[in-house]
Write a protein that holds these residues in place. Sequence first.
Motif, mmCIF file in Angstrom:
data_model
loop_
_atom_site.group_PDB
_atom_site.id
_atom_site.type_symbol
_atom_site.label_atom_id
_atom_site.label_comp_id
_atom_site.label_asym_id
_atom_site.label_seq_id
_atom_site.Cartn_x
_atom_site.Cartn_y
_atom_site.Cartn_z
ATOM 1 N N THR A 175 0.836 -1.209 0.000
ATOM 2 C CA THR A 175 0.000 0.000 0.000
ATOM 3 C C THR A 175 0.869 1.258 0.000
ATOM 4 O O THR A 175 2.022 1.233 0.427
ATOM 5 C CB THR A 175 -0.918 0.068 1.233
ATOM 6 O OG1 THR A 175 -0.111 0.020 2.392
ATOM 7 C CG2 THR A 175 -1.922 -1.043 1.262
ATOM 8 N N VAL A 176 0.272 2.329 -0.488
ATOM 9 C CA VAL A 176 0.869 3.650 -0.323
ATOM 10 C C VAL A 176 -0.158 4.484 0.432
ATOM 11 O O VAL A 176 -1.366 4.261 0.277
ATOM 12 C CB VAL A 176 1.195 4.311 -1.679
ATOM 13 C CG1 VAL A 176 2.420 3.719 -2.298
ATOM 14 C CG2 VAL A 176 0.015 4.237 -2.639
ATOM 15 N N ALA A 177 0.305 5.408 1.251
ATOM 16 C CA ALA A 177 -0.635 6.192 2.060
ATOM 17 C C ALA A 177 0.009 7.510 2.460
ATOM 18 O O ALA A 177 1.236 7.607 2.535
ATOM 19 C CB ALA A 177 -1.011 5.412 3.317
ATOM 20 N N PHE A 178 -0.852 8.514 2.708
ATOM 21 C CA PHE A 178 -0.336 9.747 3.324
ATOM 22 C C PHE A 178 -1.435 10.423 4.120
ATOM 23 O O PHE A 178 -2.632 10.192 3.892
ATOM 24 C CB PHE A 178 0.262 10.705 2.287
ATOM 25 C CG PHE A 178 -0.712 11.258 1.282
ATOM 26 C CD1 PHE A 178 -1.610 12.273 1.606
ATOM 27 C CD2 PHE A 178 -0.728 10.754 -0.015
ATOM 28 C CE1 PHE A 178 -2.504 12.775 0.671
ATOM 29 C CE2 PHE A 178 -1.629 11.253 -0.960
ATOM 30 C CZ PHE A 178 -2.512 12.265 -0.611
ATOM 31 N N PHE A 179 -0.992 11.231 5.081
ATOM 32 C CA PHE A 179 -1.895 12.128 5.801
ATOM 33 C C PHE A 179 -1.262 13.514 5.748
ATOM 34 O O PHE A 179 -0.105 13.678 6.126
ATOM 35 C CB PHE A 179 -2.068 11.689 7.262
ATOM 36 C CG PHE A 179 -2.901 12.666 8.048
ATOM 37 C CD1 PHE A 179 -4.289 12.670 7.933
ATOM 38 C CD2 PHE A 179 -2.306 13.622 8.864
ATOM 39 C CE1 PHE A 179 -5.065 13.596 8.622
ATOM 40 C CE2 PHE A 179 -3.087 14.556 9.553
ATOM 41 C CZ PHE A 179 -4.459 14.526 9.433
ATOM 42 N N LEU A 273 -3.715 17.225 -1.457
ATOM 43 C CA LEU A 273 -3.797 15.961 -2.197
ATOM 44 C C LEU A 273 -2.672 15.896 -3.237
ATOM 45 O O LEU A 273 -1.991 14.871 -3.367
ATOM 46 C CB LEU A 273 -5.156 15.810 -2.888
ATOM 47 C CG LEU A 273 -5.310 14.433 -3.536
ATOM 48 C CD1 LEU A 273 -5.882 13.426 -2.542
ATOM 49 C CD2 LEU A 273 -6.180 14.465 -4.770
ATOM 50 N N THR A 274 -2.459 17.002 -3.947
ATOM 51 C CA THR A 274 -1.417 17.039 -4.974
ATOM 52 C C THR A 274 -0.040 16.773 -4.339
ATOM 53 O O THR A 274 0.744 15.965 -4.853
ATOM 54 C CB THR A 274 -1.416 18.424 -5.679
ATOM 55 O OG1 THR A 274 -2.724 18.632 -6.200
ATOM 56 C CG2 THR A 274 -0.402 18.488 -6.790
ATOM 57 N N GLU A 275 0.227 17.428 -3.207
ATOM 58 C CA GLU A 275 1.523 17.245 -2.534
ATOM 59 C C GLU A 275 1.732 15.775 -2.148
ATOM 60 O O GLU A 275 2.780 15.192 -2.410
ATOM 61 C CB GLU A 275 1.543 18.130 -1.283
ATOM 62 C CG GLU A 275 2.890 18.189 -0.592
ATOM 63 C CD GLU A 275 2.796 18.961 0.733
ATOM 64 O OE1 GLU A 275 1.885 19.804 0.893
ATOM 65 O OE2 GLU A 275 3.616 18.691 1.605
ATOM 66 N N GLY A 276 0.692 15.171 -1.572
ATOM 67 C CA GLY A 276 0.807 13.770 -1.154
ATOM 68 C C GLY A 276 1.017 12.847 -2.337
ATOM 69 O O GLY A 276 1.853 11.940 -2.291
ATOM 70 N N LEU A 277 0.266 13.080 -3.421
ATOM 71 C CA LEU A 277 0.388 12.198 -4.592
ATOM 72 C C LEU A 277 1.755 12.368 -5.266
ATOM 73 O O LEU A 277 2.338 11.396 -5.765
ATOM 74 C CB LEU A 277 -0.743 12.467 -5.585
ATOM 75 C CG LEU A 277 -2.130 11.978 -5.135
ATOM 76 C CD1 LEU A 277 -3.212 12.427 -6.106
ATOM 77 C CD2 LEU A 277 -2.167 10.455 -4.989
#
Length: 299
Positions: A175-179, A273-277
């Motif tokens: 998985t990939v994930a971010f907060f 969202l853009t930064e995380g992706l």
Amino acid sequence: MIDFLKLTSLEDVTEMLWADGPAALLIAGGTDILVHPEPFSEKKILIDISQVDELRKIEFEKKGLIKIGAAVTHQEIADDPLIRRRAHLLGLACAAVGSTQIRNLGTIGGNLGNASPAGDSIPALACLKAEIILTGRDRQRFVPILEFFKGPGETVLGFDEIIEAVKIPIRKGRTVAFFKKAGQRKGMCCSKASVALIARRHSDDRLSKVCIAMGAVGPEVIDVPEAARALEGQVLGAQVIRAAADCCCRAVRAIDDIRSTAKYRRHVVGALLTEGLLEIFDHMSKLKKRRKRRLRRLR
Ligand SMILES: Cc1cc2nc3c(=O)[nH]c(=O)nc-3n(C[C@H](O)[C@H](O)[C@H](O)COP(=O)(O)OP(=O)(O)OC[C@H]3O[C@@H](n4cnc5c(N)ncnc54)[C@H](O)[C@@H]3O)c2cc1C
């Protein structure tokens, strides 16, 4: 005058709530209650649950579930090896709460009980499809995370119930994930807006089983299936990222309040969202380069 009770068993707490529920107020870390003491005026008993054994554990359960007791602190969750391996997204969210002092006192149960749309653990728990275990003297019920909240500061918790734990199904595959959160400062502050994402990463860099949830941009945490669909089955690229970010901006239901404006929040969720992706994109590019180098060495 308010009576103070420090209990150490779940049974004693549920007995007390059954007998005196409407007059009782639970306190875990106290980081919310003690700065907003209004509820004290209506209560007669303060029950400290921070040392209740059953609420202090993180356990791996059969059927691929992780159970986190309500009185586990944010720092304990962020540092836990099982969480790091199997529910990393929640660890990231808990690590973003307040400051060292707040994380060492504040609990996951308190974050849920407070029911603020800005609670940082909630978007992560929504992406992880968590369920909350509510326990009373003679009953127990399992409530899907987003059904637990009725509005800011309001939940479905009954007077005779306590949040016992949170259950998280373990995801299969890589998985990939971010907060990501935006606040007034980098630390020691609540979110003006937050975005959590989790997805399965395939060997050809496609993403699937994407879940995205946003905090502090509506009366409750909002999940954004349209943004998830924009990423589903895709390899990350500028167009795909822009489409998902637009969906997030459109889904915002924020108001102007003491922390921020609706306009800023609508803009910033797209940026988060853009930064995380982009971070995920960089991470996957590095993995690809490493794979290529390894292949070259083998030839
Ligand atoms: C300076 C500061 C910075 C902060 N920064 C952040 C931040 O960045 N992100 C964030 O999300 N939060 C933040 N908070 C808010 C707070 O720290 C968190 O919400 C924390 O998780 C609350 O947990 P607690 O154990 O201290 O809750 P408490 O204050 O003990 O309780 C909060 C509420 O939950 C109820 N409750 C507690 N445990 C249970 C239970 N097991 N069952 C049922 N009800 C329960 C209580 O009755 C009360 O209504 C901040 C607070 C401060 C003071």
